[in-house]
Design a protein around this motif. Structure first.
Motif, mmCIF file in Angstrom:
data_model
loop_
_atom_site.group_PDB
_atom_site.id
_atom_site.type_symbol
_atom_site.label_atom_id
_atom_site.label_comp_id
_atom_site.label_asym_id
_atom_site.label_seq_id
_atom_site.Cartn_x
_atom_site.Cartn_y
_atom_site.Cartn_z
ATOM 1 N N ASN A 178 9.671 10.757 18.484
ATOM 2 C CA ASN A 178 10.244 11.933 17.830
ATOM 3 C C ASN A 178 9.372 12.499 16.723
ATOM 4 N N SER A 179 8.166 11.962 16.572
ATOM 5 C CA SER A 179 7.333 12.434 15.473
ATOM 6 C C SER A 179 6.872 13.867 15.715
ATOM 7 N N ASP A 180 6.991 14.720 14.694
ATOM 8 C CA ASP A 180 6.402 16.053 14.846
ATOM 9 C C ASP A 180 5.187 16.210 13.922
ATOM 10 N N THR A 181 4.677 15.065 13.440
ATOM 11 C CA THR A 181 3.452 15.145 12.640
ATOM 12 C C THR A 181 2.271 14.462 13.318
ATOM 13 N N VAL A 182 2.548 13.512 14.184
ATOM 14 C CA VAL A 182 1.463 12.825 14.911
ATOM 15 C C VAL A 182 1.853 12.610 16.362
ATOM 16 N N ALA A 183 0.832 12.469 17.212
ATOM 17 C CA ALA A 183 1.079 12.166 18.618
ATOM 18 C C ALA A 183 1.731 10.796 18.726
ATOM 19 N N PHE A 184 1.202 9.868 17.939
ATOM 20 C CA PHE A 184 1.796 8.532 17.836
ATOM 21 C C PHE A 184 1.330 7.965 16.507
ATOM 22 N N ASP A 185 2.142 7.072 15.987
ATOM 23 C CA ASP A 185 1.832 6.489 14.690
ATOM 24 C C ASP A 185 0.917 5.279 14.906
ATOM 25 N N PRO A 186 -0.300 5.289 14.336
ATOM 26 C CA PRO A 186 -1.235 4.178 14.556
ATOM 27 C C PRO A 186 -0.657 2.824 14.127
ATOM 28 N N THR A 187 0.224 2.835 13.139
ATOM 29 C CA THR A 187 0.832 1.569 12.717
ATOM 30 C C THR A 187 1.731 1.022 13.826
ATOM 31 N N GLU A 188 2.509 1.914 14.412
ATOM 32 C CA GLU A 188 3.353 1.500 15.536
ATOM 33 C C GLU A 188 2.495 1.035 16.707
ATOM 34 N N ALA A 189 1.385 1.704 16.909
ATOM 35 C CA ALA A 189 0.490 1.322 18.006
ATOM 36 C C ALA A 189 -0.051 -0.081 17.763
ATOM 37 N N ARG A 190 -0.373 -0.366 16.510
ATOM 38 C CA ARG A 190 -0.878 -1.702 16.207
ATOM 39 C C ARG A 190 0.209 -2.738 16.467
ATOM 40 N N ARG A 191 1.452 -2.369 16.193
ATOM 41 C CA ARG A 191 2.564 -3.312 16.382
ATOM 42 C C ARG A 191 2.864 -3.586 17.855
ATOM 43 N N TRP A 192 2.884 -2.518 18.643
ATOM 44 C CA TRP A 192 3.419 -2.660 20.006
ATOM 45 C C TRP A 192 2.361 -2.703 21.098
ATOM 46 N N ALA A 193 1.324 -1.921 20.938
ATOM 47 C CA ALA A 193 0.388 -1.732 22.041
ATOM 48 C C ALA A 193 -0.740 -2.762 21.950
ATOM 49 N N PRO A 194 -1.475 -3.016 23.019
ATOM 50 C CA PRO A 194 -1.297 -2.419 24.333
ATOM 51 C C PRO A 194 -0.031 -2.909 25.040
ATOM 52 N N VAL A 195 0.285 -2.268 26.141
ATOM 53 C CA VAL A 195 1.435 -2.643 26.953
ATOM 54 C C VAL A 195 1.204 -4.057 27.498
ATOM 55 N N ASP A 196 2.191 -4.932 27.330
ATOM 56 C CA ASP A 196 2.032 -6.306 27.805
ATOM 57 C C ASP A 196 2.163 -6.412 29.315
ATOM 58 N N SER A 197 3.177 -5.731 29.856
ATOM 59 C CA SER A 197 3.375 -5.762 31.318
ATOM 60 C C SER A 197 3.571 -4.344 31.802
ATOM 61 N N TYR A 198 2.701 -3.911 32.691
ATOM 62 C CA TYR A 198 2.823 -2.566 33.257
ATOM 63 C C TYR A 198 3.149 -2.733 34.731
ATOM 64 N N ILE A 199 4.183 -2.018 35.191
ATOM 65 C CA ILE A 199 4.656 -2.249 36.552
ATOM 66 C C ILE A 199 4.723 -0.926 37.307
ATOM 67 N N GLY A 200 4.095 -0.889 38.455
ATOM 68 C CA GLY A 200 4.135 0.338 39.235
ATOM 69 C C GLY A 200 3.429 0.182 40.566
ATOM 70 N N GLY A 201 3.380 1.274 41.290
ATOM 71 C CA GLY A 201 2.868 1.244 42.656
ATOM 72 C C GLY A 201 1.351 1.247 42.712
ATOM 73 N N VAL A 202 0.839 0.678 43.783
ATOM 74 C CA VAL A 202 -0.603 0.567 43.954
ATOM 75 C C VAL A 202 -1.231 1.940 44.226
ATOM 76 N N GLU A 203 -0.383 2.947 44.517
ATOM 77 C CA GLU A 203 -0.927 4.293 44.735
ATOM 78 C C GLU A 203 -1.584 4.839 43.464
ATOM 79 N N HIS A 204 -1.298 4.195 42.327
ATOM 80 C CA HIS A 204 -1.929 4.649 41.085
ATOM 81 C C HIS A 204 -3.133 3.795 40.699
ATOM 82 N N ALA A 205 -3.605 2.996 41.660
ATOM 83 C CA ALA A 205 -4.688 2.055 41.371
ATOM 84 C C ALA A 205 -5.917 2.743 40.808
ATOM 85 N N ILE A 206 -6.166 3.962 41.210
ATOM 86 C CA ILE A 206 -7.371 4.633 40.732
ATOM 87 C C ILE A 206 -7.029 5.711 39.729
ATOM 88 N N LEU A 207 -6.421 6.781 40.176
ATOM 89 C CA LEU A 207 -6.273 7.981 39.338
ATOM 90 C C LEU A 207 -5.710 7.684 37.951
#
Ligand code: ANZ
Length: 846
Positions: A542-571
């Motif tokens: 909901n931030s309207d001052t930044v795309a994402f808060d770097p502090t939050e990014a440090r806390r949460w990211a990178p994504v620990d488990s990413y789940i999806g179809g193999v059709e996205h293996a490249i693009l």
């Protein structure tokens, strides 16, 4: 006894979760370790389908698991809501793409809720909201500032049906990924992201994902980036001032070059043929017209006859001054390397095929029969598998065999390179070329820059202005977002230019720095831009001052488990990795890979075939949900097979799953001991089944063996039922222990039933937040067996005993048992038969 139907149960608990915001991620003050679980966000293409049911079940299992393991879990959901299908639907119905999009989103939201997915609903995002796409524009400007967004005119993949350009990744077998129309090449000025600057890092960093991403995906990314190492070599062309450079992975074979080939569609070919005879010019024009209709795939295929036109020009081999005829041939691609090659027919199969077709000289410069230490010899075999041992290089003459010599060997006919191994000769040749200024070490990539301009309405406007004097300037950051105009009065139908260009009052604006009139860039961005960084937006939705808060990014990211179809293996994965590295370079994130682990699920198929609307073999998500309820559907899918396998719906039994859930619920209702009862002393056999599951389940989930977990839960239900019916009964504390364990584990797969069981067991909701117990090591000792104790052949009790127990010890244990003592009371034991560790039988009289 259970009274509610599966649908009543799911309604009840969905309302509870909604009211209590049960699955909202913890904030700053939450001290638990964090886990970021993410399923690839959906495209709002209509109702949810069985593919979604599978994908979001798996991410939900992982998210629920980490909550039970004491983690603060973020499991968000959003929509990838820009793109062609919305626009095409709008065109068909003469409506606003917004309507179609947001209607479908609402429908899918309802579907996810009805399916019981534990999302944090406070973070929902839609990429088509100005609050989101504003930050796509911000990202574009960041790339532009760093020289990573640029415009160039070049041949692009063009879909004549959708009337839009396509990225290389969106062309599948020469056809538009979306509509299947054959893609043609067209020259246009377009915006590109300079992903090629990151080619080495994108390739090298794949190594750190080994073991965490499916190997197949890593390999697909490696091939897509396609790094080749070799040299650039400059060739003089007679009658031309500037030398022409070629890229070669085999500069060691320079002495074996016997002709020179340029791509017919490269500018160089047109230039060189201009001095040729009229017949050749005509021949070339005809050839070029034919080639322009061919796909790159066709052109590179090895089994088609070679074609080409001699351009009546000569190149000079820099190492020996030999004159090499210059040909135009379609097997050389205009946009790879430098669009021209030195042809070495003895050692390159394509060149050999061409030489044999047009009777050009073939000169062997590597003796592949000469031994090279450490090299694995390539041994040809005959039809019976018997090795054909060549006597000498003469037996392998490519002119005779038609097979190019590509193996290891030693250089011949190559001046002072003679005698060197291939590898040493490559290095030596590069040194010599560099010393003489005629060439240099070079790398080449199959990866192309990312073309992001789209001539469509339903996307993020590119935040650039075209000034009156032809300059292109960025929109100031504080002027973002550049909102899409109203669709009213615009013709969205494809015509090769963006529909936004016709939105007069939108396109005409002023350049804020000069105050002069300027035009907005009418193109929109490829929607893969939207999805390249959305995982970060979930951290500050909901931030309207930044795309994402770097502090939050440090806390949460990178994504620990990413789940999806193999059709996205490249693009998608490649783009997300690229943008993450750019953000790292800007200093906004402190990691270089966005997804620490990746799970690809198989497809849901029917009778061995992919389901599709056109084939009429769709299993409808909503119908299955209505018929069997969310939990039965979830159990069926989880049980259907390993995560990565395709699951044939024909083999799935939703009724079986429903019966299992009903049994589980009955067991919970039957439990007849108080909350908090001491489990020790309960039926040891059942306790062992429970504790073995407590020990194994975390590993099963972490290895994504969800189907095995379901099987083990079924086994547990059977064991509980057996104890209730035949053992110490429903009041045995082991029954409660097992039923509670069942509820907290079943929560991963069938969360509504699990909540209902947990409540029936006398607990407060939500079972989803209850920690899993740890296994008691004493109950995990494997080598115990069940002994039956009989009196006159009738089983009076069973005992859990060490497998290695002796007869005397076993008899003593049996005599000490309360039930046995009662059966023996007042009777005379005439004989005791002990067969340790299986059986004890007391023969009695009286
Ligand atoms: C001479 C040579 C001799 C080659 C030899 C190979 C074997 P990869 O590995 O895919 O990078 N090549 C260069 N540019 C090309 C183009 N635009 N279209 C088609 N082919 C092109 O392949 C690099 C090799 O492909 C280069 O090395 C060149 O042929 C050819 F025994 O140079 B080679």
């Amino acid at each position: 006894t259970p009274s509610l139907s599966p649908h009543a149960i799911q309604d009840k608990w969905q309302a509870y979760w909604e009211e209590h915001d049960t699955f909202r991620a913890g904030g700053d003050d939450d001290t638990r370790p964090r886990k970021y679980v993410l399923a690839m966000f959906p495209y709002p293409s209509g109702d949810l389908h069985m593919g979604h049911a599978e994908n979001y079940l798996y991410s939900d299992i992982v998210a629920r698991f980490w909550r039970h393991r004491g983690h603060n879990v973020l499991n968000p959901i959003g929509w990838d809501s820009f793109g062609l299908p919305a626009e095409n639907a709008a065109i068909r119905r003469g409506a606003d793409p917004r309507e179609w999009t947001y209607q479908n989103i609402d429908q899918q939201k309802a579907g996810f809720k009805a399916y019981g997915v534990s999302f944090d609903w406070s973070r929902v995002l839609h990429t088509s909201d100005p609050e989101y796409y504003r930050w796509n524009q911000w990202l574009f400007l960041k790339l532009y500032e760093r020289g990573l967004a640029y415009r160039k005119k070049s041949p692009v993949n063009w879909c004549p049906r959708d009337q839009t350009v396509l990225a290389n990744e969106q062309v599948v077998d020469g056809r538009c990924e979306r509509c299947g129309t054959e893609v043609v090449k067209k020259k246009l000025t377009q915006w590109y992201f300079k992903i090629t600057d990151y080619a080495d890092r994108l390739l090298d960093d794949l190594n750190q994902l080994e073991g965490f991403w499916p190997h197949k995906v890593l390999q697909m990314q490696r091939n897509w980036i396609g790094r080749s190492v070799g040299a650039d070599v400059d060739f003089r062309i007679e009658g031309r001032d500037e030398p022409v450079t070629v890229f070669s992975t085999r500069p060691d074979t320079l002495h074996g070059a016997t002709f020179f080939v340029v791509a017919p569609d490269a500018d160089l070919a047109a230039e060189l043929v201009a001095d040729a005879s009229p017949e050749v010019q005509a021949q070339f024009a005809e050839y070029l017209a034919k080639v322009q209709k061919e796909t790159d795939i066709d052109r590179q295929s090895t089994d088609r006859p070679k074609t080409g036109v001699f351009l009546e020009r000569y190149a000079i081999n820099p190492v020996n001054g030999e004159r090499l005829p210059v040909w135009a041939a379609d097997y050389v691609l205009a946009d790879y390397g430098h669009g021209a090659v030195m042809a070495v027919p003895a050692h390159d199969q394509r060149d050999l095929d061409f030489a044999r077709a047009f009777d050009l000289p073939i000169k062997v410069v590597v003796d592949t029969t000469a031994p090279v230490t450490g090299a694995i010899p390539v041994i040809e075999t005959d039809a019976d598998g018997v090795p054909i041992m060549p006597e000498s290089i003469d037996d392998q003459d490519p002119a005779v065999t038609g097979i190019a010599l590509t193996g290891e060997g030693r250089l011949i006919n190559s001046g002072d390179l003679d005698g060197l191994s291939k590898r040493n000769a490559v290095a030596r040749q590069i040194e010599k070329l560099e010393a003489s200024g005629l060439g240099r070490a070079a790398k080449n990539y199959r990866l192309r820059d990312w073309l992001i301009s789209r001539q469509r309405f339903w996307g993020t406007p590119i935040p650039m202005l075209h000034t009156q004097d032809g300059e292109i300037v960025p929109v100031a950051e504080d002027q973002l977002p550049v909102r899409l105009p109203s669709v009213e009065g615009l013709d969205l139908s494809p015509k090769g230019t963006s529909p936004l260009g016709a939105a007069e009052s939108w396109v005409r604006t002023v350049d804020p720095t000069t105050g002069e009139p300027a035009l907005r860039d009418p193109d929109t961005m490829d929607t893969f831009v939207d999805s390249s960084w959305y995982y970060l937006r979930f951290l500050s939705p909901n931030s309207d001052t930044v795309a994402f808060d770097p502090t939050e990014a440090r806390r949460w990211a990178p994504v620990d488990s990413y789940i999806g179809g193999v059709e996205h293996a490249i693009l998608h994965l490649l783009y997300a990795r690229f943008i993450t590295k750019v953000l790292f370079d800007i200093g906004l994130v402190d990691f270089t890979e966005p997804f620490s682990s990746l799970i690809n699920q198989g497809m849901v198929i029917l009778d061995g075939a992919k389901m599709s609307k056109s084939k009429g073999n769709l299993v409808l998500f909503q119908e299955e949900l209505d018929a069997h309820g969310a939990d039965a559907l979830r159990v069926s899918l989880a049980f259907a097979g390993p995560v990565e396998d395709d699951k044939d719906w024909a083999d799935v039994s939703t009724t079986g799953a429903a019966k299992f859930l009903a049994r589980a619920l009955r067991v919970a209702h039957d439990v007849d001991s108080p909350v908090g009862v001491v489990f020790a002393g309960g039926d040891a056999g059942l306790r062992r089944v429970t504790h073995r599951l407590l020990a194994d389940a975390p590993g099963l989930v972490e290895q994504t063996k969800f189907n095995v977990l379901v099987a083990r839960l079924m086994e547990l239900v059977n064991a509980i039922r057996k104890t209730i019916d035949s053992g110490a009964g429903a009041s045995d504390p082991a029954v409660r222990e097992a039923a509670e364990t069942l509820a907290v584990m079943l929560d991963l797969i069938a969360p509504h039933s699990a909540e209902e069981m947990w409540e029936a067991l006398g607990h407060e909701p939500s079972v989803g937040l209850v920690q899993w117990r740890s296994a008691d090591p004493a109950l995990l000792i494997e080598d115990t067996v069940t002994t039956a104790v009989q009196v006159n052949g009738k089983v009076r009790t069973t005992l859990e005993v060490p497998a290695k127990i002796g007869d005397a010890e076993l008899e003593a244990l049996a005599r000490a048992d309360e039930k046995v003592q009662r059966a023996l009371e007042g009777k005379e034991v005439v004989r005791v038969i002990v067969r340790a560790p299986k059986i004890v039988n007391f023969a009695v009289k009286g």
